[in-house]
Enzyme design. Structure first.
Site, PDB file in Angstrom:
ATOM      1  CB  CYS A   1      68.882  28.316  32.766  1.00  0.00           C
ATOM      2  SG  CYS A   1      68.363  29.208  31.308  1.00  0.00           S
ATOM      3  CG  PHE A   2      68.277  24.132  35.779  1.00  0.00           C
ATOM      4  CD1 PHE A   2      67.635  25.345  36.014  1.00  0.00           C
ATOM      5  CD2 PHE A   2      67.503  22.981  35.753  1.00  0.00           C
ATOM      6  CE1 PHE A   2      66.262  25.408  36.193  1.00  0.00           C
ATOM      7  CE2 PHE A   2      66.125  23.030  35.939  1.00  0.00           C
ATOM      8  CZ  PHE A   2      65.511  24.241  36.156  1.00  0.00           C
TER       9      PHE A   2
END
Ligand code: UGA
Length: 434
Positions: free
Chosen positions: A272-273
């Site tokens: 995600c990040f």
């Protein structure tokens, strides 16, 4: 009673978020159909098996399969639904742009499946996948084209689940973000989450779809940048011989800063990040603005593994030597190795000609599929045996109690990227930011 407000929900896409959401909505009492083009995934759901590993998920699927939770490879069920969630993967290209091709196809097919219904009886289509604000219109247009109705609305309900605690995060969210352009859309999302709203009283943010999409990116970008900022400050601390964790505890006591996400070290990974920060940088740049702070957050994150290797180099030349890498998952509690910091570390060791021996309690197989040529040990103790150095990459609890296992090292040299090891007599210990 809630039973009266049971919704028919279709979730298109049975990846990590889609499956968690489908099973969790079923558990709330809604009638859910998970739609996926992958027959194996649908078979697994029919059989009551979880296609992914996530604590608590297998139990929910087993409990509701064939009851509140059905699965299908076709879009037939959409016509009778109240809500249709699009939870399809959006992979990134080399530059970091998201590729919405599969999501657009799902949107168009969803539109086609509801084209014959009168507008007031159609389900509300909701984007769950993470897409940048300009993409919200792309997806809406694809659904509208499928339905043959240019005015078709599409809502946005971003997800804030963490891997490893997704089921409980769904049950007890800090906030819910409903991005809609009609009262009906808002009513439907409210009804879907009603049991959660009643039970845990989360903050409910009601806004338009584009803002909802931006909130998701801002959330992840802020958290990633927070970690990069504490890593930047932590690198300064290391230069000055100061413990960044002591500094973080102090600044975290300031309510405006907050104590969470101040664990400095080898940086952020996962699915995600890295993906989301790059995607919002790309989308902003395409729109004419270069976000300098987010670019710096990525740059600091990219440098942390190299700093760890420099600390190792200061003590030993690892060429032809055995070096242990402890922890391969991108964080504890998961076997996910996507963007794990272990990858650049292993590559850096390979460039130095080291003999890498890696260990992770659950993620070795996943890493082996990506990097097959190194040795994988069955335990941390075996990985340490005969090594001239060890890199600590993931904060697994079991690494805190290795104690005597370090005696088997040829040289007790530990570079800790997560602050999990307690230095012992005879050990040369380097913390990355302390
Ligand atoms: C993250 C967000 O926390 C979720 O809210 C979001 O829904 C999710 O992305 C997503 O977009 O799907 P996740 O990737 O599961 O969740 O992992 P986190 O627990 O947030 O950790 C991310 C990375 O940051 C890990 O590599 C972790 O080791 C690192 N981290 C975290 C630090 O280096 N220091 C910290 O203080 C905290």
């Amino acid at each position: 009673m809630y039973e009266d407000r049971r919704l028919r929900i279709v979730v298109v896409g049975s990846g990590y978020v889609g499956t968690t959401m489908a099973a969790s909505f079923a558990d709330l009492g809604h009638q859910v159909t998970a739609v996926d083009i992958d027959e194996d995934v649908v078979e697994a759901l029919h059989a009551g098996d979880a296609p992914i590993h996530e604590p608590g998920l297998a139990d929910l699927i087993e409990r509701h399969a064939g009851g509140n939770l059905e699965a299908s490879t076709v879009y037939d069920s959409l016509a009778g639904a109240d809500l249709v969630y699009l939870a399809v993967q959006t992979p990134t290209d080399e530059a970091g742009n998201i590729d919405t091709t599969a999501l657009e196809t799902a949107a168009r097919m969803s539109g086609e499946a509801i084209a014959d219904q009168p507008p007031a009886e159609r389900p509300v289509i909701v984007i769950k996948s993470t897409v940048t604000p300009p993409h919200v219109e792309t997806i809406r247009a694809a659904a509208a084209a499928g339905a043959g109705d240019e005015t078709l609305e599409v809502a946005m309900n971003p997800e804030f689940l963490r891997e490893g605690s997704a089921v409980s995060d769904f049950r007890e969210p800090d906030k819910l973000v409903f991005g809609t352009s009609s009262q009906r859309g808002d009513d439907m999302l409210t009804a879907a989450f009603e049991p959660i709203i009643e039970a845990t009283n989360p903050v409910v943010i009601r806004t338009d779809p584009d803002t909802a999409a931006m909130i998701k990116y801002a959330n992840n970008a802020f958290l990633a940048a927070k970690i990069s900022l504490i890593n930047d400050l932590g690198n300064i601390c290391k230069e000055f011989g100061i413990d960044a964790y002591e500094v973080a505890d102090a600044i975290g006591a300031d309510d405006r800063i907050g104590e969470q996400f101040l664990r400095s070290g080898v940086g952020w990974g996962g699915s995600c990040f890295p993906k989301d920060v790059r995607a919002i940088i790309q989308a902003a740049t395409a729109a004419g603005y270069r976000p300098a702070v987010l670019e710096a957050a990525v740059a600091v994150n990219a440098e942390q593994p190299a700093r760890m290797l420099e600390l190792l180099d200061e003590h030993v030349d690892v060429e032809d030597q055995r070096v242990a890498v402890l922890g391969l998952a991108f964080k504890p509690g998961t076997d996910d190795v996507r963007n794990s910091r272990a990858i650049p570390l292993i590559e850096g060791l390979q460039e130095r000609g080291a003999n890498v021996v890696a260990y992770d309690p659950v993620a070795s197989e996943e890493m082996q599929a990506r990097i097959p040529e190194i040795e994988y040990a069955k335990s941390a103790a075996r990985a340490l045996d005969g090594a001239v150095g060890a890199l600590i990459v993931t904060a697994w609890d079991e690494f805190e109690t290795l104690d005597d296992a370090f005696d088997a090292m040829d040289r007790q040299l530990v570079v800790d990227g997560r602050r999990v090891i307690e230095p012992r007599p005879g050990m040369t210990y380097e913390g990355l930011t302390w």
